[in-house]
Every structure is written in C-alpha cells, then in structure tokens.
Motif scaffolding. Structure first.
Motif, PDB file in Angstrom:
ATOM      1  N   PHE A   1      -3.358  43.279 173.399  1.00  0.00           N
ATOM      2  CA  PHE A   1      -2.374  44.434 173.575  1.00  0.00           C
ATOM      3  C   PHE A   1      -2.776  44.937 174.967  1.00  0.00           C
ATOM      4  CE2 PHE A   1      -1.908  49.134 173.367  1.00  0.00           C
ATOM      5  CZ  PHE A   1      -0.701  49.076 173.609  1.00  0.00           C
ATOM      6  N   GLU A   2      -4.289  45.260 175.319  1.00  0.00           N
ATOM      7  CA  GLU A   2      -4.560  45.624 176.210  1.00  0.00           C
ATOM      8  C   GLU A   2      -4.307  44.894 177.672  1.00  0.00           C
ATOM      9  OE1 GLU A   2      -5.799  48.844 177.093  1.00  0.00           O
ATOM     10  OE2 GLU A   2      -5.399  49.382 175.057  1.00  0.00           O
ATOM     11  N   ALA A   3      -4.439  43.377 177.312  1.00  0.00           N
ATOM     12  CA  ALA A   3      -4.240  42.475 178.367  1.00  0.00           C
ATOM     13  C   ALA A   3      -2.548  42.419 178.999  1.00  0.00           C
ATOM     14  CB  ALA A   3      -4.609  41.098 178.036  1.00  0.00           C
ATOM     15  N   ASN A   4      -1.634  43.181 178.159  1.00  0.00           N
ATOM     16  CA  ASN A   4      -0.286  43.087 178.376  1.00  0.00           C
ATOM     17  C   ASN A   4      -0.058  44.652 178.919  1.00  0.00           C
ATOM     18  OD1 ASN A   4       0.829  40.460 177.870  1.00  0.00           O
ATOM     19  ND2 ASN A   4      -0.752  40.827 176.433  1.00  0.00           N
ATOM     20  N   ARG A   5      -1.029  45.558 178.915  1.00  0.00           N
ATOM     21  CA  ARG A   5      -0.453  46.873 179.386  1.00  0.00           C
ATOM     22  C   ARG A   5      -0.159  46.544 180.969  1.00  0.00           C
ATOM     23  NH1 ARG A   5      -0.576  50.984 176.863  1.00  0.00           N
ATOM     24  NH2 ARG A   5      -2.180  52.517 176.335  1.00  0.00           N
ATOM     25  N   PRO A   6       0.796  47.520 181.579  1.00  0.00           N
ATOM     26  CA  PRO A   6       1.645  48.342 180.945  1.00  0.00           C
ATOM     27  C   PRO A   6       2.901  47.877 180.350  1.00  0.00           C
ATOM     28  CG  PRO A   6       1.754  48.356 183.430  1.00  0.00           C
ATOM     29  CD  PRO A   6       0.730  47.174 182.854  1.00  0.00           C
ATOM     30  N   MET A   7       2.868  46.604 180.460  1.00  0.00           N
ATOM     31  CA  MET A   7       4.321  45.928 179.811  1.00  0.00           C
ATOM     32  C   MET A   7       4.349  46.447 178.268  1.00  0.00           C
ATOM     33  SD  MET A   7       3.327  43.985 182.621  1.00  0.00           S
ATOM     34  CE  MET A   7       2.014  42.876 181.737  1.00  0.00           C
ATOM     35  N   LEU A   8       3.430  46.417 177.778  1.00  0.00           N
ATOM     36  CA  LEU A   8       3.473  46.750 176.127  1.00  0.00           C
ATOM     37  C   LEU A   8       3.014  48.287 176.021  1.00  0.00           C
ATOM     38  CD1 LEU A   8       1.871  43.696 174.300  1.00  0.00           C
ATOM     39  CD2 LEU A   8       4.244  44.208 174.602  1.00  0.00           C
ATOM     40  N   SER A   9       4.007  48.875 175.554  1.00  0.00           N
ATOM     41  CA  SER A   9       3.617  50.466 175.257  1.00  0.00           C
ATOM     42  C   SER A   9       3.059  50.739 173.672  1.00  0.00           C
ATOM     43  CB  SER A   9       4.886  51.375 175.638  1.00  0.00           C
ATOM     44  OG  SER A   9       5.816  51.009 174.589  1.00  0.00           O
ATOM     45  N   ASP A  10       3.181  49.939 172.887  1.00  0.00           N
ATOM     46  CA  ASP A  10       2.712  50.033 171.415  1.00  0.00           C
ATOM     47  C   ASP A  10       2.608  48.605 170.759  1.00  0.00           C
ATOM     48  OD1 ASP A  10       2.901  50.023 168.661  1.00  0.00           O
ATOM     49  OD2 ASP A  10       4.095  52.093 168.569  1.00  0.00           O
ATOM     50  N   PRO A  11       1.639  48.469 170.209  1.00  0.00           N
ATOM     51  CA  PRO A  11       1.218  46.944 169.792  1.00  0.00           C
ATOM     52  C   PRO A  11       2.206  46.417 168.666  1.00  0.00           C
ATOM     53  CG  PRO A  11      -0.884  48.467 169.287  1.00  0.00           C
ATOM     54  CD  PRO A  11       0.423  49.230 170.091  1.00  0.00           C
ATOM     55  N   ASP A  12       3.025  47.270 168.092  1.00  0.00           N
ATOM     56  CA  ASP A  12       3.833  46.702 167.159  1.00  0.00           C
ATOM     57  C   ASP A  12       5.353  46.459 167.893  1.00  0.00           C
ATOM     58  OD1 ASP A  12       2.164  47.195 164.950  1.00  0.00           O
ATOM     59  OD2 ASP A  12       2.608  49.274 164.720  1.00  0.00           O
ATOM     60  N   LYS A  13       5.389  46.682 169.016  1.00  0.00           N
ATOM     61  CA  LYS A  13       6.776  46.475 169.635  1.00  0.00           C
ATOM     62  C   LYS A  13       6.556  45.252 170.443  1.00  0.00           C
ATOM     63  CE  LYS A  13       8.138  51.291 169.565  1.00  0.00           C
ATOM     64  NZ  LYS A  13       8.565  52.385 170.352  1.00  0.00           N
ATOM     65  N   ILE A  14       6.575  44.061 169.702  1.00  0.00           N
ATOM     66  CA  ILE A  14       6.881  42.706 170.532  1.00  0.00           C
ATOM     67  C   ILE A  14       8.186  42.190 170.063  1.00  0.00           C
ATOM     68  CG2 ILE A  14       4.405  42.397 170.930  1.00  0.00           C
ATOM     69  CD1 ILE A  14       4.297  40.168 168.791  1.00  0.00           C
ATOM     70  N   TYR A  15       8.584  41.197 170.691  1.00  0.00           N
ATOM     71  CA  TYR A  15      10.163  40.813 170.255  1.00  0.00           C
ATOM     72  C   TYR A  15       9.972  39.217 170.553  1.00  0.00           C
ATOM     73  CZ  TYR A  15      10.900  41.292 175.191  1.00  0.00           C
ATOM     74  OH  TYR A  15      10.528  41.335 176.543  1.00  0.00           O
ATOM     75  N   PRO A  16      10.691  38.545 169.786  1.00  0.00           N
ATOM     76  CA  PRO A  16      11.147  37.089 169.746  1.00  0.00           C
ATOM     77  C   PRO A  16      11.380  36.600 171.167  1.00  0.00           C
ATOM     78  CG  PRO A  16      11.639  37.639 167.749  1.00  0.00           C
ATOM     79  CD  PRO A  16      11.563  38.781 168.454  1.00  0.00           C
ATOM     80  N   GLY A  17      10.783  35.701 171.747  1.00  0.00           N
ATOM     81  CA  GLY A  17      11.199  35.158 173.286  1.00  0.00           C
ATOM     82  C   GLY A  17      10.164  35.937 174.510  1.00  0.00           C
ATOM     83  N   GLN A  18       9.439  36.873 174.041  1.00  0.00           N
ATOM     84  CA  GLN A  18       8.726  37.825 174.888  1.00  0.00           C
ATOM     85  C   GLN A  18       7.543  36.795 175.103  1.00  0.00           C
ATOM     86  OE1 GLN A  18       6.927  41.237 173.510  1.00  0.00           O
ATOM     87  NE2 GLN A  18       6.840  42.188 175.586  1.00  0.00           N
ATOM     88  N   THR A  19       7.038  36.687 176.369  1.00  0.00           N
ATOM     89  CA  THR A  19       5.822  36.120 176.854  1.00  0.00           C
ATOM     90  C   THR A  19       4.648  37.111 176.958  1.00  0.00           C
ATOM     91  OG1 THR A  19       7.293  34.289 178.003  1.00  0.00           O
ATOM     92  CG2 THR A  19       4.786  34.299 178.261  1.00  0.00           C
TER      93      THR A  19
END
Length: 165
Positions: free
Chosen positions: A140-158
């Motif tokens: 999660f931290e490695a993908n900030r600021p693109m991720l705002s919540d660890p539960d909000k990922i989606y299929p196809g996202q890298t």
C-alpha cells in the motif's frame, strides 16, 4: 528504454468522453485532420499532467509524449522510486496500454509490478510476493499516492511491489 504493458481498458478515466474533443458536424471546417488530432493529443497530455499534479508527482523535469495508447515518460531528476510511481500513475489510466521510460543508470534489477486479478486483495498479494499477508501495508505504501485506501484495488490495476518490507 524499458516498456511496461498495462490493461488499456482499466484504470482511472482522465481523458473524458471522446466526443468532447471531436467537433460537431456544424462546427466542421475545411482544416486538415492532422491539427485536430494534435489538439486531441495535446488535451490528453494535459490531462495526464493534471493527474500527476493531483498525485503530487509533477516535477518540473517530467516530460510526457503520447503516441496512440503509448506514453513516453522522461525525467532527468527522478530517483528510482519516483520514476516507478510515475510509470504506474500514467499506466493505470484508462486508455493507456504502454509506458516507455528509462530507469536511472544505477537502478539495478527491474522493478517488480503486479497486475491485480479479480478477487485479489493486498494481503494475498503480500503473501505471494513478501511471504506474509500482514505485510500488505508495505505494498500500500509503495503505491501511494495512487492508492488512497488498501481496500480499493481493482482488476487490471498494476501495483508496485517493494523489494522488502
């Protein structure tokens, strides 16, 4: 120059509807089609830059070139982590299929990216890559600021996978 592939039809929509850039029949002029395409490309590059500004990844030395569904990303001053985040921020935009960029010369091994599959969680991804589901926060931290919540990922996202947690 390295090339990363992304799911073109997944990601954040920043370009708006195609109709927005297409002149209506009543507005059509005798001008050649090429400048209209250049205007649409310019509009899309500006939308990409606006997204980088919103994520606070817009450095003065970041240059983007769009050709079809491929973005060439250039930055002289970005460190490896920032460059990887720039690649992901651009690649995880709907309509972008490839991102080209040069990693810093001292970058070492290639970055590890993971394409999210349907039903996956950060915990499952952490277990697969880091050996411990409880290390999901490192991803999660490695993908900030693109991720705002660890539960909000989606299929196809890298996602960017850190070397260690």
């Amino acid at each position: 120059m390295a090339i990363w592939d992304f799911v073109k039809d997944a990601g954040k929509s920043v370009f708006g509807k195609a109709e927005a850039a297409t002149p209506k029949p009543a507005e059509t002029t005798a001008a050649p089609a090429a400048p209209a395409q250049d205007a649409d490309t310019t509009r899309k590059v500006e939308a990409l830059k606006a997204e980088l500004r919103a994520l606070k990844l817009d450095k003065d030395d970041v240059h983007l070139t769009l050709k079809g569904d491929t973005v060439k990303l250039e930055s002289r001053g970005a460190d490896r982590e920032t460059l990887e985040k720039l690649v992901l921020a651009i690649g995880n935009i709907e309509g972008i299929a490839k991102v080209e960029a040069d990693l810093p010369k001292d970058a070492g091994e290639a970055p590890v990216f993971h394409e999210v599959k349907k039903g996956e969680t950060l915990s499952a991804i952490a277990k697969a890559y880091l050996g411990d589901a409880n290390k999901y926060n490192a991803i999660f931290e490695a993908n900030r600021p693109m991720l705002s919540d660890p539960d909000k990922i989606y299929p196809g996202q890298t996602l960017r996978i850190p070397k260690s947690a």
